[in-house]
Enzyme design. Sequence first.
Site, PDB file in Angstrom:
ATOM      1  N   HIS A 128       0.821  -1.207   0.000  1.00 11.82           N
ATOM      2  CA  HIS A 128       0.000   0.000   0.000  1.00 11.82           C
ATOM      3  C   HIS A 128       0.856   1.258   0.000  1.00 11.82           C
ATOM      4  CE1 HIS A 128       0.719   0.642   4.316  1.00 11.82           C
ATOM      5  NE2 HIS A 128       0.226  -0.567   4.587  1.00 11.82           N
ATOM      6  N   CYS A 148       2.512  -4.935   6.654  1.00  9.90           N
ATOM      7  CA  CYS A 148       2.355  -4.697   5.218  1.00  9.90           C
ATOM      8  C   CYS A 148       3.655  -4.194   4.596  1.00  9.90           C
ATOM      9  CB  CYS A 148       1.254  -3.661   4.977  1.00  9.90           C
ATOM     10  SG  CYS A 148      -0.384  -4.220   5.518  1.00  9.90           S
TER      11      CYS A 148
END
EC number: 2.-.-.-
Length: 173
Positions: A128, A148
Amino acid sequence: MSITTRRTFTISALALLAACGRPQKPSKFERYSGAPITQVSINKGERRMHLLSGSTVVKSYDISLGNQPVGHKQFSGDGKTPEGIYYVDRFNPRSAYHLSVGISYPNAADRAFAASQGRDPGGDIFIHGRGPDGNNLFPRQRDWTAGCIAVTDEEIQEIYAALMPGVPVVIYP
């Protein structure tokens, strides 16, 4: 000119003027027209991600990882980024981190290990952008995610456009 024609003309002219007077916000969605991306390779130790077409590196990015970057993700909340072979499995255009591309963690082995320990393996692992949270933390804190892989907002736009569901994501230690 009839009243209906005049009214239609007036409404059309007003709509055109309204659109011209308002600055257009640039779209975060891009088009990708390069070679098909056949693999994402992530090297946690080097903090680098490569998009590959066959064996050719098409594009490379500096990355941020989970706030506990060493070791394979095993449990929910451990702050680690997974290691192994996963796949692109979803896209989130409304991500709190600008845009995000989902990775298929946990796989069957990850779930089995966590279950053997009586724990939850966690999930929701994405590539992301930084979004407001990451922009506030980076570069002060290099690795800041909950597990992430983060890139800049501009870079996730390129990545989001280039990837397709099912592309392998290979994450090395």
